[in-house]
Design a protein around this motif. Sequence first.
Motif, PDB file in Angstrom:
ATOM      1  N   VAL A  17       0.841  -1.203   0.133  1.00 17.96           N
ATOM      2  CA  VAL A  17      -0.054   0.049  -0.821  1.00 17.96           C
ATOM      3  C   VAL A  17       0.953   1.023  -0.106  1.00 17.96           C
ATOM      4  CG1 VAL A  17      -1.532   1.597   1.382  1.00 17.96           C
ATOM      5  CG2 VAL A  17      -1.637  -1.224   1.023  1.00 17.96           C
ATOM      6  N   VAL A  18       1.862   1.135   0.805  1.00 17.68           N
ATOM      7  CA  VAL A  18       2.894   2.420   1.144  1.00 17.68           C
ATOM      8  C   VAL A  18       3.742   2.517  -0.313  1.00 17.68           C
ATOM      9  CG1 VAL A  18       4.471   3.417   2.122  1.00 17.68           C
ATOM     10  CG2 VAL A  18       3.264   2.168   3.293  1.00 17.68           C
ATOM     11  N   LEU A  19       4.114   1.196  -0.526  1.00 16.57           N
ATOM     12  CA  LEU A  19       5.347   1.419  -1.784  1.00 16.57           C
ATOM     13  C   LEU A  19       4.412   2.335  -3.686  1.00 16.57           C
ATOM     14  CD1 LEU A  19       7.298  -0.790  -1.110  1.00 16.57           C
ATOM     15  CD2 LEU A  19       8.373   1.818  -0.673  1.00 16.57           C
ATOM     16  N   SER A  20       3.130   1.107  -3.514  1.00 18.86           N
ATOM     17  CA  SER A  20       2.453   1.548  -4.633  1.00 18.86           C
ATOM     18  C   SER A  20       1.826   3.213  -4.595  1.00 18.86           C
ATOM     19  CB  SER A  20       1.117   0.796  -4.352  1.00 18.86           C
ATOM     20  OG  SER A  20       0.074   1.192  -3.594  1.00 18.86           O
ATOM     21  N   ARG A  21       1.403   4.130  -3.068  1.00 19.53           N
ATOM     22  CA  ARG A  21       0.850   5.225  -3.430  1.00 19.53           C
ATOM     23  C   ARG A  21       1.904   5.928  -4.030  1.00 19.53           C
ATOM     24  NH1 ARG A  21      -2.334   5.964   1.524  1.00 19.53           N
ATOM     25  NH2 ARG A  21      -4.481   4.899   0.857  1.00 19.53           N
ATOM     26  N   ILE A  22       3.212   5.633  -3.141  1.00 22.25           N
ATOM     27  CA  ILE A  22       5.100   6.732  -3.590  1.00 22.25           C
ATOM     28  C   ILE A  22       4.936   6.187  -4.900  1.00 22.25           C
ATOM     29  CG2 ILE A  22       7.422   6.159  -3.557  1.00 22.25           C
ATOM     30  CD1 ILE A  22       6.975   5.810   0.021  1.00 22.25           C
ATOM     31  N   HIS A  23       4.692   5.239  -5.332  1.00 17.19           N
ATOM     32  CA  HIS A  23       4.702   5.083  -7.033  1.00 17.19           C
ATOM     33  C   HIS A  23       4.303   5.608  -8.739  1.00 17.19           C
ATOM     34  CE1 HIS A  23       6.409   2.814 -10.699  1.00 17.19           C
ATOM     35  NE2 HIS A  23       5.364   1.896 -11.102  1.00 17.19           N
ATOM     36  N   ARG A  25       2.747   8.601  -6.944  1.00 21.05           N
ATOM     37  CA  ARG A  25       2.712   9.904  -7.458  1.00 21.05           C
ATOM     38  C   ARG A  25       4.009   9.856  -8.749  1.00 21.05           C
ATOM     39  NH1 ARG A  25       4.255  10.974  -1.553  1.00 21.05           N
ATOM     40  NH2 ARG A  25       1.840   9.338  -1.045  1.00 21.05           N
ATOM     41  N   GLN A  26       5.217   9.149  -8.022  1.00 23.92           N
ATOM     42  CA  GLN A  26       6.052   9.500  -9.193  1.00 23.92           C
ATOM     43  C   GLN A  26       6.284   8.609 -10.775  1.00 23.92           C
ATOM     44  OE1 GLN A  26       9.263   6.439  -7.020  1.00 23.92           O
ATOM     45  NE2 GLN A  26      10.170   7.506  -6.041  1.00 23.92           N
ATOM     46  N   LEU A  27       5.205   8.874 -10.661  1.00 24.69           N
ATOM     47  CA  LEU A  27       4.221   8.352 -12.384  1.00 24.69           C
ATOM     48  C   LEU A  27       3.968   9.401 -12.284  1.00 24.69           C
ATOM     49  CD1 LEU A  27       3.436   4.659 -12.833  1.00 24.69           C
ATOM     50  CD2 LEU A  27       5.518   5.848 -13.470  1.00 24.69           C
ATOM     51  N   SER A  28       2.387  10.199 -11.334  1.00 25.26           N
ATOM     52  CA  SER A  28       1.904  11.248 -11.935  1.00 25.26           C
ATOM     53  C   SER A  28       2.907  12.333 -12.328  1.00 25.26           C
ATOM     54  CB  SER A  28       1.120  11.449 -10.900  1.00 25.26           C
ATOM     55  OG  SER A  28       0.128  10.865 -11.180  1.00 25.26           O
ATOM     56  N   ALA A  29       4.092  12.749 -11.486  1.00 27.95           N
ATOM     57  CA  ALA A  29       4.727  13.054 -11.128  1.00 27.95           C
ATOM     58  C   ALA A  29       5.718  13.424 -12.381  1.00 27.95           C
ATOM     59  CB  ALA A  29       6.104  13.724 -10.359  1.00 27.95           C
TER      60      ALA A  29
END
Length: 51
Positions: A17-23, A25-29
Amino acid sequence: MAASMFCALLGAVTALVVLSRIHNRQLSARSLDGTARDSAEPLRAAARREP
């Protein structure tokens, strides 16, 4: 034994859950940044070619 397996399961789910949210966000940015590449573009180009 069951308690340690439950803790392992809980840790794995939490990490996903935590790493997928970070990932995400990185893809969106990166896509907003304009540096993202479309990996399907070579396939689309090949499909457009006439035999």
